[in-house]
Design an enzyme around this catalytic site. Structure first.
Site, mmCIF file in Angstrom:
data_model
loop_
_atom_site.group_PDB
_atom_site.id
_atom_site.type_symbol
_atom_site.label_atom_id
_atom_site.label_comp_id
_atom_site.label_asym_id
_atom_site.label_seq_id
_atom_site.Cartn_x
_atom_site.Cartn_y
_atom_site.Cartn_z
ATOM 1 N N GLY A 47 16.530 0.870 22.034
ATOM 2 C CA GLY A 47 16.011 -0.406 22.517
ATOM 3 C C GLY A 47 15.828 -1.362 21.363
ATOM 4 O O GLY A 47 16.173 -1.039 20.226
ATOM 5 N N GLU A 63 21.632 -4.196 24.015
ATOM 6 C CA GLU A 63 21.195 -2.976 23.339
ATOM 7 C C GLU A 63 22.113 -1.806 23.695
ATOM 8 O O GLU A 63 22.488 -1.009 22.845
ATOM 9 C CB GLU A 63 19.757 -2.631 23.728
ATOM 10 C CG GLU A 63 18.708 -3.561 23.143
ATOM 11 C CD GLU A 63 18.640 -3.466 21.619
ATOM 12 O OE1 GLU A 63 19.022 -2.420 21.055
ATOM 13 O OE2 GLU A 63 18.219 -4.458 20.993
ATOM 14 N N PRO A 84 -2.018 -1.704 25.371
ATOM 15 C CA PRO A 84 -2.217 -2.373 24.080
ATOM 16 C C PRO A 84 -2.038 -1.448 22.883
ATOM 17 O O PRO A 84 -1.775 -1.917 21.784
ATOM 18 C CB PRO A 84 -3.665 -2.874 24.156
ATOM 19 C CG PRO A 84 -4.040 -2.844 25.580
ATOM 20 C CD PRO A 84 -3.200 -1.796 26.246
ATOM 21 N N GLU A 116 20.395 8.122 13.411
ATOM 22 C CA GLU A 116 21.275 9.034 14.109
ATOM 23 C C GLU A 116 21.142 8.751 15.599
ATOM 24 O O GLU A 116 20.064 8.391 16.075
ATOM 25 C CB GLU A 116 20.808 10.474 13.815
ATOM 26 C CG GLU A 116 21.715 11.575 14.268
ATOM 27 C CD GLU A 116 21.095 12.950 13.998
ATOM 28 O OE1 GLU A 116 21.645 13.933 14.499
ATOM 29 O OE2 GLU A 116 20.062 13.021 13.298
#
Lengths: 228, 228
Positions: A47, A63, A84, A116
């Site tokens: 991501g 992505e 949070p 990797e």
DNA sequence: ACAAAAGTGTTGAGAGTACACCCATGC
DNA sequence: GCATGGGTGTACTCTCAACACTTTTGT
């Protein structure tokens, strides 16, 4: 929504893309090993940050392309995780996606933020960074769920497939055996696949008819109502 | 997820909460009239910025409390909308929630960012700010969907209700008539409600048994599989 | 007494599930 | 020729859907 005032302290926003494929009778997911702190060396879902000018879907697609070189796949928004304290660096909210790809795709190449990239078979996963274990569990649940009332199984196979291959895909993901005759009948009656006229041969035994997914098929199933 | 670098230009993050209730045979949703630009004077779904130290769920719950004075209701994350141009002020990503409340709740009070807060009946809605029409349509679809395979209908009624009231709720939301005998049988067989022993009377006709939702009930329905 | 609403069973159709054998092909 | 795997039909059960009358109570 909101006043004319814009808050100065904003959370960072990322997309994480859980990528599934089937290979050799196993469900696999692509993980990257983190090259940077925090959780350096840990495995994580691929991501990255959402850019200023791209939509969330576009960010997820980018992505996916960067991690795997793949485009034009099934991609769906899953859930947004915003605790949070989920990232020790500060406030990071992530929009999780899940993608289904076929096994016949180019191998992943590690990006700049990954040491990797590797496929892991689903039941046996390493420890994951952040809350990624939770995200992955959620994605798997959603995949199973979708499989039962949606024609999403085809996304994991190549364009042409035999009924045996399709059944095997279902059995792997649902983790239960299915009756061959019932499987075939229902799938054919549902009118979502069609014969290609071609055959898969080469193995021992008779040749198997190849099917393809009918792109015009509307493949949403009405759930059996309980209430009522 | 992500490098050690944090991007400087982050989108603003809001939560928007679609609030549904049933009243006088209609499905209603709470809208606020915007007091500030952009879309000043337009109706919008209540919501606001996510604070630095609160989770998304907490933010949605806080907004709900601020707009309606209500707590302890059904609240569920819906989808995250992040088109780069959905807000003319700049990049604003919003996590949409939907909430179900009972009709017997205190009236809404306009917050500081709203000129007015009012319940609107679902089929006839005014023009909405931003992409809120799309969000609301999504919420309604999800409500109908959930109603069919989940025991969520009770969230719109008070603690004790008659079967006729429950059936009416389903008919309003699904927008179709249901068979009384089949409705009752299935609901009772599903074991999700229990008699309170009390009765509703006062109207013309016999007294109606009051039921309550069984808090220990597991009320998820397996979808009828099509694939396979 | 009359109108409104609560409560209550049965039947027929369709879908789901369980189950076993034959034949084509590659080695 | 033999092992592998593709392909095929039926019977039973259960769930779903359609359908009407009686009784209670308030006015």
């Amino acid at each position: 929504m909101t006043t004319g005032y814009f808050p100065p302290d904003r959370p960072a926003l990322t997309v994480d893309v859980v990528i599934f494929r089937l290979r050799e009778g196993q469900l696999e997911t692509l993980l990257i090993r983190r090259a940077a702190l925090p959780y350096k060396g840990r495995w994580a879902i691929p991501g990255g940050f959402v850019r200023a000018d791209e939509s969330l879907d576009a960010a997820a697609r980018r992505e996916l392309l960067e991690e795997t070189g793949i485009k034009d796949v099934f991609l769906e928004q899953l859930y947004t995780f915003g605790d949070p304290r989920r990232d020790p660096r500060g406030r990071v909210v992530t929009v999780a996606y899940f993608a289904l790809i076929t096994a016949a795709q180019p191998p992943p190449h590690a990006g700049d933020d990954a040491a990797e990239a590797r496929w892991h078979t689903m039941p046996s996963l390493p420890e994951l960074a952040f809350d990624h274990k939770q995200i992955l569990a959620y994605a798997l649940r959603r995949l199973r769920y979708k499989l039962e009332y949606t024609a999403v199984g085809f996304e994991l196979l190549s364009d042409e497939f035999t009924l045996a291959e399709l059944q095997a895909a279902y059995e792997i993901i649902l983790d239960e055996p299915l009756d061959k005759r019932n499987f075939r009948r229902r799938l054919l009656e549902a009118n979502v696949i069609e014969e290609t006229g071609k055959y898969r041969s080469g193995q021992v035994g008779p040749r198997a008819q190849l099917y393809r997914y009918r792109t015009d098929a509307v493949a949403e199933v009405k759930a059996r109502r309980l209430f009522p």
